[in-house]
Design a protein around this motif. Structure first.
Motif, PDB file in Angstrom:
ATOM      1  N   ARG A  59       6.056  -5.345  -7.167  1.00 19.86           N
ATOM      2  CA  ARG A  59       7.234  -5.815  -6.423  1.00 19.86           C
ATOM      3  C   ARG A  59       8.530  -5.298  -7.045  1.00 19.86           C
ATOM      4  O   ARG A  59       8.753  -5.424  -8.246  1.00 19.86           O
ATOM      5  CB  ARG A  59       7.242  -7.329  -6.435  1.00 19.86           C
ATOM      6  N   THR A  60       9.370  -4.721  -6.200  1.00 21.57           N
ATOM      7  CA  THR A  60      10.667  -4.271  -6.708  1.00 21.57           C
ATOM      8  C   THR A  60      11.607  -5.469  -6.789  1.00 21.57           C
ATOM      9  O   THR A  60      11.569  -6.370  -5.954  1.00 21.57           O
ATOM     10  CB  THR A  60      11.297  -3.210  -5.789  1.00 21.57           C
ATOM     11  N   ARG A  61      12.456  -5.446  -7.812  1.00 20.76           N
ATOM     12  CA  ARG A  61      13.358  -6.595  -8.007  1.00 20.76           C
ATOM     13  C   ARG A  61      14.413  -6.652  -6.903  1.00 20.76           C
ATOM     14  O   ARG A  61      14.821  -7.732  -6.490  1.00 20.76           O
ATOM     15  CB  ARG A  61      14.023  -6.476  -9.379  1.00 20.76           C
ATOM     16  N   VAL A  62      14.849  -5.461  -6.465  1.00 19.84           N
ATOM     17  CA  VAL A  62      15.700  -5.383  -5.266  1.00 19.84           C
ATOM     18  C   VAL A  62      14.995  -4.442  -4.292  1.00 19.84           C
ATOM     19  O   VAL A  62      14.159  -3.636  -4.691  1.00 19.84           O
ATOM     20  CB  VAL A  62      17.119  -4.832  -5.565  1.00 19.84           C
ATOM     21  N   GLY A  63      15.326  -4.566  -3.039  1.00 17.62           N
ATOM     22  CA  GLY A  63      14.712  -3.699  -2.046  1.00 17.62           C
ATOM     23  C   GLY A  63      15.044  -2.238  -2.330  1.00 17.62           C
ATOM     24  O   GLY A  63      16.122  -1.909  -2.838  1.00 17.62           O
ATOM     25  N   GLU A  64      14.107  -1.366  -1.994  1.00 19.88           N
ATOM     26  CA  GLU A  64      14.321   0.064  -2.245  1.00 19.88           C
ATOM     27  C   GLU A  64      15.494   0.595  -1.446  1.00 19.88           C
ATOM     28  O   GLU A  64      16.269   1.414  -1.937  1.00 19.88           O
ATOM     29  CB  GLU A  64      13.040   0.840  -1.926  1.00 19.88           C
ATOM     30  N   ARG A  65      15.644   0.142  -0.217  1.00 21.22           N
ATOM     31  CA  ARG A  65      16.750   0.636   0.622  1.00 21.22           C
ATOM     32  C   ARG A  65      18.097   0.256   0.013  1.00 21.22           C
ATOM     33  O   ARG A  65      19.041   1.059   0.009  1.00 21.22           O
ATOM     34  CB  ARG A  65      16.638   0.084   2.052  1.00 21.22           C
ATOM     35  N   GLU A  66      18.179  -0.947  -0.528  1.00 23.02           N
ATOM     36  CA  GLU A  66      19.430  -1.356  -1.175  1.00 23.02           C
ATOM     37  C   GLU A  66      19.662  -0.530  -2.441  1.00 23.02           C
ATOM     38  O   GLU A  66      20.765  -0.045  -2.689  1.00 23.02           O
ATOM     39  CB  GLU A  66      19.366  -2.851  -1.520  1.00 23.02           C
ATOM     40  N   PHE A  67      18.600  -0.351  -3.227  1.00 21.74           N
ATOM     41  CA  PHE A  67      18.723   0.452  -4.450  1.00 21.74           C
ATOM     42  C   PHE A  67      19.194   1.862  -4.097  1.00 21.74           C
ATOM     43  O   PHE A  67      20.087   2.420  -4.746  1.00 21.74           O
ATOM     44  CB  PHE A  67      17.380   0.506  -5.178  1.00 21.74           C
ATOM     45  N   ASN A  68      18.588   2.414  -3.063  1.00 21.45           N
ATOM     46  CA  ASN A  68      18.934   3.779  -2.642  1.00 21.45           C
ATOM     47  C   ASN A  68      20.424   3.903  -2.326  1.00 21.45           C
ATOM     48  O   ASN A  68      21.063   4.886  -2.687  1.00 21.45           O
ATOM     49  CB  ASN A  68      18.099   4.150  -1.414  1.00 21.45           C
ATOM     50  N   ARG A  69      20.946   2.886  -1.666  1.00 20.30           N
ATOM     51  CA  ARG A  69      22.369   2.910  -1.274  1.00 20.30           C
ATOM     52  C   ARG A  69      23.302   2.720  -2.458  1.00 20.30           C
ATOM     53  O   ARG A  69      24.389   3.275  -2.486  1.00 20.30           O
ATOM     54  CB  ARG A  69      22.659   1.771  -0.278  1.00 20.30           C
ATOM     55  N   THR A  70      22.894   1.902  -3.413  1.00 24.08           N
ATOM     56  CA  THR A  70      23.852   1.445  -4.424  1.00 24.08           C
ATOM     57  C   THR A  70      23.697   2.110  -5.788  1.00 24.08           C
ATOM     58  O   THR A  70      24.636   2.090  -6.588  1.00 24.08           O
ATOM     59  CB  THR A  70      23.711  -0.080  -4.613  1.00 24.08           C
ATOM     60  N   HIS A  71      22.544   2.697  -6.058  1.00 18.68           N
ATOM     61  CA  HIS A  71      22.323   3.310  -7.377  1.00 18.68           C
ATOM     62  C   HIS A  71      23.228   4.527  -7.543  1.00 18.68           C
ATOM     63  O   HIS A  71      23.414   5.294  -6.595  1.00 18.68           O
ATOM     64  CB  HIS A  71      20.851   3.718  -7.494  1.00 18.68           C
ATOM     65  N   THR A  72      23.757   4.693  -8.728  1.00 17.87           N
ATOM     66  CA  THR A  72      24.644   5.844  -8.961  1.00 17.87           C
ATOM     67  C   THR A  72      24.132   6.725 -10.083  1.00 17.87           C
ATOM     68  O   THR A  72      24.789   7.682 -10.474  1.00 17.87           O
ATOM     69  CB  THR A  72      26.064   5.374  -9.319  1.00 17.87           C
ATOM     70  N   GLY A  73      22.965   6.448 -10.589  1.00 15.62           N
ATOM     71  CA  GLY A  73      22.509   7.102 -11.817  1.00 15.62           C
ATOM     72  C   GLY A  73      21.710   8.384 -11.657  1.00 15.62           C
ATOM     73  O   GLY A  73      21.167   8.902 -12.624  1.00 15.62           O
ATOM     74  N   GLY A  74      21.610   8.927 -10.420  1.00 16.00           N
ATOM     75  CA  GLY A  74      20.802  10.137 -10.261  1.00 16.00           C
ATOM     76  C   GLY A  74      19.325   9.792 -10.300  1.00 16.00           C
ATOM     77  O   GLY A  74      18.785   9.243  -9.351  1.00 16.00           O
ATOM     78  N   PHE A  75      18.664  10.078 -11.414  1.00 17.01           N
ATOM     79  CA  PHE A  75      17.262   9.682 -11.566  1.00 17.01           C
ATOM     80  C   PHE A  75      17.154   8.166 -11.672  1.00 17.01           C
ATOM     81  O   PHE A  75      18.136   7.464 -11.872  1.00 17.01           O
ATOM     82  CB  PHE A  75      16.654  10.352 -12.802  1.00 17.01           C
ATOM     83  N   GLY A  76      15.927   7.669 -11.596  1.00 19.68           N
ATOM     84  CA  GLY A  76      15.699   6.237 -11.769  1.00 19.68           C
ATOM     85  C   GLY A  76      15.352   5.544 -10.473  1.00 19.68           C
ATOM     86  O   GLY A  76      15.673   6.031  -9.387  1.00 19.68           O
ATOM     87  N   GLY A  77      14.660   4.426 -10.602  1.00 20.20           N
ATOM     88  CA  GLY A  77      14.259   3.637  -9.436  1.00 20.20           C
ATOM     89  C   GLY A  77      14.434   2.164  -9.734  1.00 20.20           C
ATOM     90  O   GLY A  77      14.813   1.778 -10.843  1.00 20.20           O
ATOM     91  N   PRO A  78      14.175   1.330  -8.744  1.00 19.74           N
ATOM     92  CA  PRO A  78      14.345  -0.108  -8.959  1.00 19.74           C
ATOM     93  C   PRO A  78      13.369  -0.649  -9.993  1.00 19.74           C
ATOM     94  O   PRO A  78      12.279  -0.121 -10.185  1.00 19.74           O
ATOM     95  CB  PRO A  78      14.083  -0.706  -7.576  1.00 19.74           C
ATOM     96  N   GLU A  79      13.766  -1.711 -10.638  1.00 18.62           N
ATOM     97  CA  GLU A  79      12.880  -2.419 -11.557  1.00 18.62           C
ATOM     98  C   GLU A  79      11.673  -2.939 -10.774  1.00 18.62           C
ATOM     99  O   GLU A  79      11.820  -3.419  -9.655  1.00 18.62           O
ATOM    100  CB  GLU A  79      13.660  -3.589 -12.176  1.00 18.62           C
ATOM    101  N   VAL A  80      10.500  -2.822 -11.389  1.00 17.31           N
ATOM    102  CA  VAL A  80       9.271  -3.222 -10.698  1.00 17.31           C
ATOM    103  C   VAL A  80       8.504  -4.234 -11.538  1.00 17.31           C
ATOM    104  O   VAL A  80       8.348  -4.050 -12.747  1.00 17.31           O
ATOM    105  CB  VAL A  80       8.371  -1.996 -10.413  1.00 17.31           C
ATOM    106  N   TRP A  81       8.039  -5.279 -10.896  1.00 14.25           N
ATOM    107  CA  TRP A  81       7.186  -6.259 -11.560  1.00 14.25           C
ATOM    108  C   TRP A  81       5.773  -6.130 -11.013  1.00 14.25           C
ATOM    109  O   TRP A  81       5.573  -6.143  -9.800  1.00 14.25           O
ATOM    110  CB  TRP A  81       7.684  -7.685 -11.286  1.00 14.25           C
ATOM    111  N   LYS A  82       4.819  -6.035 -11.915  1.00 16.04           N
ATOM    112  CA  LYS A  82       3.416  -5.985 -11.469  1.00 16.04           C
ATOM    113  C   LYS A  82       2.905  -7.420 -11.355  1.00 16.04           C
ATOM    114  O   LYS A  82       2.771  -8.115 -12.361  1.00 16.04           O
ATOM    115  CB  LYS A  82       2.582  -5.193 -12.483  1.00 16.04           C
ATOM    116  N   CYS A  83       2.635  -7.854 -10.160  1.00 18.29           N
ATOM    117  CA  CYS A  83       2.233  -9.239  -9.918  1.00 18.29           C
ATOM    118  C   CYS A  83       0.775  -9.299  -9.476  1.00 18.29           C
ATOM    119  O   CYS A  83       0.414  -8.711  -8.450  1.00 18.29           O
ATOM    120  CB  CYS A  83       3.100  -9.861  -8.823  1.00 18.29           C
TER     121      CYS A  83
END
Lengths: 387, 387
Positions: free
Chosen positions: B270-294
């Motif tokens: 599970r991503t901590r924030v939705g991928e679509r939101e991360f895609n819009r708001t991330h500014t760091g180039g590489f990297g993805g949302p934080e993920v929890w293995k549940c």
């Protein structure tokens, strides 16, 4: 034996990494003597970080004009320039190591391969993932016959997540003119190469690509490709830069069971007798062959990028076998080109790909590009952020 | 409330299992009063094992002629006969529970559904895997929105290994005339139903089937199907009866991460924030949302076949909701028919399938069958070994 004198064209992310490694002396028999980049700031970086003995050139004309003082060239520019710069390197009697992919379309790569074949130089491509022990073990289990005749391959390789900010970090990124493709040309070349290296090339491809599905880009960021091999086996290759978290799971099924590579682990679910034999001889109706779950320990990794450079230098100096011959770069590109062409034509594509048709379709996309990103004509060596 | 008086048509493997369960009283409110089979040995079995109170009929004419003494019928015959026998059941004012699949081609199943809709009877289909706690949890996580909007579904369900001796065990098996298909009609109906139950029906299908690839049969034993959903998501369904050991791994990717069901385990990455939101708001180039293995703990299983029978009886007696309404049986069949039609026409197939075209193509295959197996015309109720 004298050190091999190396020049590097393109000192962005990858090129500067190779430069540092060579300068640190981790590749025996190799000496970095020159670098080339069109960006002033990269040449400044070179001067400050590589020492004064490494000459700097601000364009490839000047670089190749001094080729007499080189034995070999490493090409770490954007994709389109790999083949012409490699061809020029062979023309100057240099050994060539090119970054991946081999190029953008197979026609230019075939031409590069023909020039390479006519030269007596050592041609290598940076498929550093071939040095990975687990990848080598998969290949070995397939080639040795342990897995039996292959029935199906299935690689879910969606762990290439990229956000919009990644694509926005370079004007050439994810454009038909700048990169000539998306996830298949930039993120997946290693996987496409490994797939054909382990399992061979299929004979035809039917692929489904989405363009700018998850990002404001014009190229493909989501791909599902179905393939058929000569022996009747089928395969799937699934990739995306829009899934988080992605998956990296390769499953290869053969007559003697199933190999699964996932999360760094390699498991061989091995049948005690071949499935074909069981099928012929079993009389019990339901039931299948006995299966042993075998955890396979792979050998140590062979050094990634440095490993490829060492292997290349050793081949030059001692005639040892190349792990990643440059001429093989066209094979993974056949797969990537076939996938795009199949999606563009909504039809089957045979391998080898019709190189003229592919070139024509690519040019249409460059011509009709509506990308707001403009690739500056003069920035052919901009490798900023290349991965 | 009086017990529901049940008759069963077809007492092969599944029908005899249902008969025994009913006779043992494990389904409250239900009473087995009659069975029907065209095979003498099955009727002998019934007399010896079900007691003298259970009447036996040697054909459906006699069975339905005594329908006034029944409230409900369970149909456990070969596939082709499910719709006509269900329609006859409704005509005799009976509640109907049919075995899977709903039928062989959608036209006959649509006609069955229309008759069912006009009746006031309770129509159920034996999709017993819907009672499984893990399957229900997957559906719940998708429908509740926990997974976010779906991007991709991928079911590798190759754990249906069958040897030649299985196919040779019944003349009707794996023939166009006898079963109307192979792995899609016999082994996979549960998976096709669960797939659409969890993820919805796609809008179109492009599939690749091999016929008699691993066995001496004329129907499909190897399938790769690519699908596209209305929202742009893509999907894959891969099945085979020729791989040992097979795989049963369902992966569903959504905006909030990835669900993986394999080996009885359910994991939600599970991503901590939705991928679509991360895609819009991330500014760091590489990297993805934080993920929890549940690790997701699913509820208890709901009783499989007995659970479906209980659910059906409760719906009849108390008007409670059906877990597996008979009318939904057509949905999984749409998928199976679309896959075969796509392979036959080497083209895309929209859902709902063109039912007349499908029927026509199926009849061609029955007519041109070269199978040495002949389906005896009089043995329409031969359910020997049905699974």
């Amino acid at each position: 034996m004298a050190d091999i004198r190396i020049g590097i064209i393109g000192i962005g992310n990858m090129g500067s990494s190779h430069a540092k490694h060579l300068n640190e002396g981790v590749v025996p028999g190799a000496k970095l003597v020159a670098v080339c980049d069109v960006r002033d700031e990269r040449l400044t970086w070179a001067t400050e970080n590589l020492g004064k003995k490494v000459r700097t050139y601000e364009n490839t004309e000047a670089f190749y004009a001094a080729a007499a003082e080189l034995d070999a060239v490493i090409i770490a520019t954007p994709h389109y320039d790999h083949p012409p710069l490699a061809i020029e390197g062979f023309g100057h009697n240099l050994h060539v190591l090119t970054e991946k992919p081999a190029g953008v379309y197979t026609r230019q790569v075939r031409e590069m391969n023909e020039v390479a074949a006519k030269s007596d130089k050592t041609f290598c491509i940076m498929y550093n993932q071939r040095t990975d022990g687990t990848h080598q073990k998969v290949k070995e289990l397939v080639e040795s016959g342990e897995l039996g005749e292959i029935k199906r391959t299935n690689w879910i390789i969606t762990s290439w997540y990229r956000s919009q900010s990644y694509y926005d970090s370079g004007g050439w990124r994810a454009t038909w003119a700048g990169e000539g493709g998306g996830v298949l040309l930039n993120q997946c070349p290693h996987n496409l190469d490994l797939w054909q290296w382990m399992c061979g090339l299929p004979k035809r491809v039917r692929a489904f690509c989405s363009f700018g599905k998850y990002h404001d880009i014009e190229v493909e960021d989501d791909v599902t490709a179905y393939v058929e091999y000569e022996n009747g086996a089928t395969g799937l290759f699934i990739t995306s830069t829009g899934e988080a978290p992605g998956t990296n799971r390769l499953e290869i099924t053969g007559d003697r069971g199933k190999l699964v590579m996932e999360g760094g682990n390699l498991t061989f679910h091995r049948t005690r007798v071949g499935e074909r034999e069981f099928n012929r001889t079993h009389t019990g109706g339901f039931g299948g062959p006995e299966v042993w779950k075998c955890d396979i320990r792979a050998g140590r990794s062979g050094g990634a990028h440095v490993g490829i450079m060492k292997n290349w230098i050793s081949a030059i100096q001692n005639g040892t076998k190349l792990l990643s011959p440059g001429e093989e770069g066209i094979r993974g590109l056949q797969l990537g080109n076939a996938m795009l062409l199949s999606a563009w034509t909504d039809d089957w594509v045979n391998i080898p790909v019709d190189e003229d048709l592919y070139y024509e379709k690519l040019q249409e996309r460059i011509k009709n590009s509506t990308s707001k990103k403009k690739t500056a004509k003069g920035k052919t060596l901009d490798t900023k952020g290349s991965y």
